[in-house]
Each structure stands twice: as C-alpha cells, then as structure tokens.
Scaffold this active site. Structure first.
Site, short mmCIF file in Angstrom:
data_model
loop_
_atom_site.label_atom_id
_atom_site.label_comp_id
_atom_site.label_asym_id
_atom_site.label_seq_id
_atom_site.Cartn_x
_atom_site.Cartn_y
_atom_site.Cartn_z
N ARG A 14 130.00 26.58 43.02
CA ARG A 14 130.78 26.41 42.04
C ARG A 14 132.26 27.69 42.64
NH1 ARG A 14 129.65 22.34 38.80
NH2 ARG A 14 128.19 23.04 37.37
N ARG A 71 122.19 23.75 33.75
CA ARG A 71 122.12 22.33 34.77
C ARG A 71 121.22 21.64 34.02
NH1 ARG A 71 125.20 25.64 39.08
NH2 ARG A 71 126.84 26.52 37.61
N GLU A 101 144.95 34.71 35.24
CA GLU A 101 144.40 33.55 34.96
C GLU A 101 145.28 33.08 33.74
OE1 GLU A 101 143.26 30.44 36.44
OE2 GLU A 101 142.22 31.06 38.54
N TYR A 122 124.20 29.47 21.21
CA TYR A 122 122.71 28.71 21.09
C TYR A 122 121.45 29.20 19.96
CZ TYR A 122 124.20 26.57 25.53
OH TYR A 122 124.76 26.68 26.60
N SER A 177 123.85 29.86 28.69
CA SER A 177 122.44 29.67 28.82
C SER A 177 121.56 30.71 29.26
CB SER A 177 122.50 28.86 29.21
OG SER A 177 122.73 28.61 30.65
N LYS A 183 133.76 34.15 29.99
CA LYS A 183 132.52 33.25 30.20
C LYS A 183 132.20 33.37 31.45
CE LYS A 183 130.55 29.08 29.96
NZ LYS A 183 130.77 27.27 29.83
N LYS A 217 136.28 32.55 33.78
CA LYS A 217 134.83 31.63 33.91
C LYS A 217 134.13 32.19 35.33
CE LYS A 217 132.88 27.46 33.36
NZ LYS A 217 131.57 25.65 33.27
C1 PBG Z 1 130.83 23.45 33.03
C2 PBG Z 1 130.46 23.99 32.03
C3 PBG Z 1 129.21 24.73 32.41
C4 PBG Z 1 128.92 25.76 31.30
C5 PBG Z 1 129.53 25.26 30.23
N1 PBG Z 1 130.71 24.08 30.61
C6 PBG Z 1 128.74 24.97 33.62
C7 PBG Z 1 129.51 25.12 34.93
O1 PBG Z 1 130.06 26.12 34.77
O2 PBG Z 1 128.45 25.20 35.55
C8 PBG Z 1 127.40 26.59 31.16
C9 PBG Z 1 127.64 26.83 29.65
C10 PBG Z 1 125.74 27.31 29.76
O3 PBG Z 1 125.59 28.35 30.73
O4 PBG Z 1 125.33 27.74 28.71
N2 PBG Z 1 130.91 21.88 32.33
#
Ligand code: PBG
Length: 314
Positions: A204, A193, A220, A300, A261, A235, A183
C-alpha cells in the site's frame, strides 16, 4: 508514593476494542497469527460488545469480513445495506444502544477481490477520486445502519471532506469522523491480513505513509482538520510515538492511537515463549502510548486490560 505521583494513568474508558465479524460462520474462527483474537460470528460479536461495555471500554471498532464469493473489484459488499459490516453495526447497536461508541472501518480492502483499499484504474493503480465516490456511499450505508463514528482508513486524499459531505447530505450531521490521519505503510499489519482474509498481493506504499516521514503526517493532519475530522488517529502506535506526541501537541481535537495487529502478536508470541511478563508488557505498551499523547487507544487487549485496570492493577 509512586502511584500517587504517577504522571500517566490508564482508565478503561481510554480503550477501544477493534473486532472482526465474519459472514457465514457458525462458530468463531481463531486468527492463528493473533492468539486470543477471533473472527466473530454475529452472535459472539454481540457478546464481545457487551463484555467490553461491562469492563468499562468506551468504544468498539468494527471490521467486516465478507464471504469470499462476495468480493469484487469495486468492493460492492461494503456498500450493500445488508453487507456484513452494516448487519454487524445494527446487531451491536441493538445490543448496547448508545452505551458503547460504535465505530466502523470505512475502507474497501476487506471487500475487494484485489485487496486494495480503493478501486483500480485501467493500469491497475488505485484510483484516488473514483475511490472517494465509493467511500461516500460506504459512509452513508454505515450511518444508516446506526454507527456513531466512521473511521476512514484508506488514506485517500480528500476522504474526510467527501465523507463529511456525504453524511451531511443524508442528515447524519451527528455521525463523527475519526480520521486515520497518519497511517504508515507498516510491516506490522501482517497479522491483520489474516484477520480479514485479505487478498492483497502487493503493498500500500502509494497511499499509506513512508515510515521515514514525520512532517508529512503534520501536513496530513492539517488537511484532515480542514476537511472536518472530529478526532484524529496515528497508526501503528508503538513505533510511531514521536509522531503521536507531535500530533497531540499540535491539535485540540481528541487524538487516538491504534496499537495494531503486529504490535499485539509480538507481545503474545514473546509471552507464550515465557520471554516476557505478559500483563506487565501489555500495560507498559498502553502506558507508553498514553504518555505520548494517545487519549484513546484502539487495542485488541481492550477488554482484558480494562478488567485489570478496574481491579486496580495499575
Ligand atoms: C484498512 C485497515 C488495516 C488495518 C486497519 N484498517 C489494514 C491495512 O491498512 O493494511 C490494520 C489493523 C491492524 O493491523 O491491526 N482497512
């Protein structure tokens, strides 16, 4: 002929729908940065689950958005048996039973007032090991609510092992773990967000991966498998297809990819301006992810794309 010899096919069952449910609302709230996506009420979430199932989608990934005043430093709403995510799991389970795979985001960022994926130490840094204890509790309440698969997404070291132990301890050996293996710390999470009303101020980077790294993902991956991951995920998807291909080539567990997203919003925005053909662009992104080795795709567009696919449009 092209259809006959195509090397990659998409099927509705490849798709998983991520969905947001927000506490304390009576009407769905549109997410401005994700045209067409909403924060669901408990009721509309149930309907969205049924619609996804009817379209042939195989799973739903649930994200809970608590009322603002319920956020605190430890993210306690995330482990409250009556917290919004647990309630939503029960609702969806009551509606679709075992017909749709019910998955839940196992992370604290939706529930903490500082917006980080974990709890903080005295210096304001994310405390890896203290966070693991919170994740263990979260896994148990989500499993008690009836979830089929938990998705630890906080990128804490050791999270898969701790979650596996926590589940086994309460006799939930049959709840699977979809590990967010690779990730990346991505700018494309931007619209998410807003979707979860995140309070995050910083970034992060101390726990998510550097976009420059590929080998780190393979390390990982090895750790997640050793700790008991049943499925692994890469991801975001689009900008990381090389990582996805490498991961898919090196494991024999199912591999998922999360089209996040920002990937969604970019296509929607360009389509809205008439700059690209929306349906073709969407199917092309999904085909690319599938071709690279993503066996399951969180998107989505899951329900809509599944409907197109069933109508034979690909
Ligand atoms: C963390 C989480 C995130 C997303 C899924 N799980 C946000 C992040 O890590 O900042 C992002 C999913 C997306 O952007 O569609 N709970």
């Amino acid at each position: 002929m092209r259809r006959m010899v195509a090397e990659t096919r998409l099927h509705p069952a490849d798709l998983i729908l991520p969905a947001f449910v927000r506490e304390g609302i009576t009407e769905p709230v549109p997410i401005q940065a994700m045209p067409g996506v909403v924060q669901h009420t408990r009721d509309t979430l149930r309907k969205a689950a049924v619609e996804a199932l009817e379209a042939g989608v195989s799973g739903i990934m649930l994200f809970g958005v608590p009322e603002d005043e319920k956020k605190d430093a430890a993210g306690t709403a995330g482990t409250d048996p009556d917290g919004i995510l647990q309630v939503a799991i029960r609702d969806v389970k009551a509606e679709v039973g075992d017909e749709l795979v019910i998955m839940s985001d196992l992370c604290l960022d939706e529930f903490t007032d500082h917006g980080h994926c974990g709890v903080l130490d005295a210096d304001g840094r994310v405390d890896n090991d203290a966070t693991l204890e919170r994740y263990a509790e979260m896994a148990q309440v989500q499993a008690d609510a009836g979830v089929h698969v938990v998705g630890p997404s906080g990128m804490m070291d050791g999270q898969v092992g701790v979650v596996r132990d926590a589940l086994d301890t309460i006799g939930k050996e049959d709840v699977s773990i979809l590990a967010y293996t690779a990730k990346y710390s991505s700018a494309f999470y931007g619209p998410f967000r807003e979707a979860v009303g995140s309070s995050l101020k910083g970034d992060r980077k101390t726990y998510q991966q550097d976009p420059a790294n590929l080998h780190e993902s393979l390390r990982e991956l090895a750790l997640d498998l050793e700790e008991g991951a049943d499925m692994v995920m890469v991801k975001p998807a689009g900008p990381y297809l090389d990582v996805l291909a490498k991961v898919a080539a090196s494991v024999d567990v199912p591999v998922a990819a999360y089209q996040i997203s920002g990937e969604y919003s970019m296509v929607e925005a360009a389509a809205e301006k008439g700059w690209i053909d929306r349906e073709k662009a969407i199917l092309e992104t999904l085909t690319g992810i599938r071709r690279a080795g993503g066996q399951m795709i969180l998107t989505y567009w899951a329900t809509e794309a599944a409907q197109w696919l069933s109508a034979g449009r690909r």
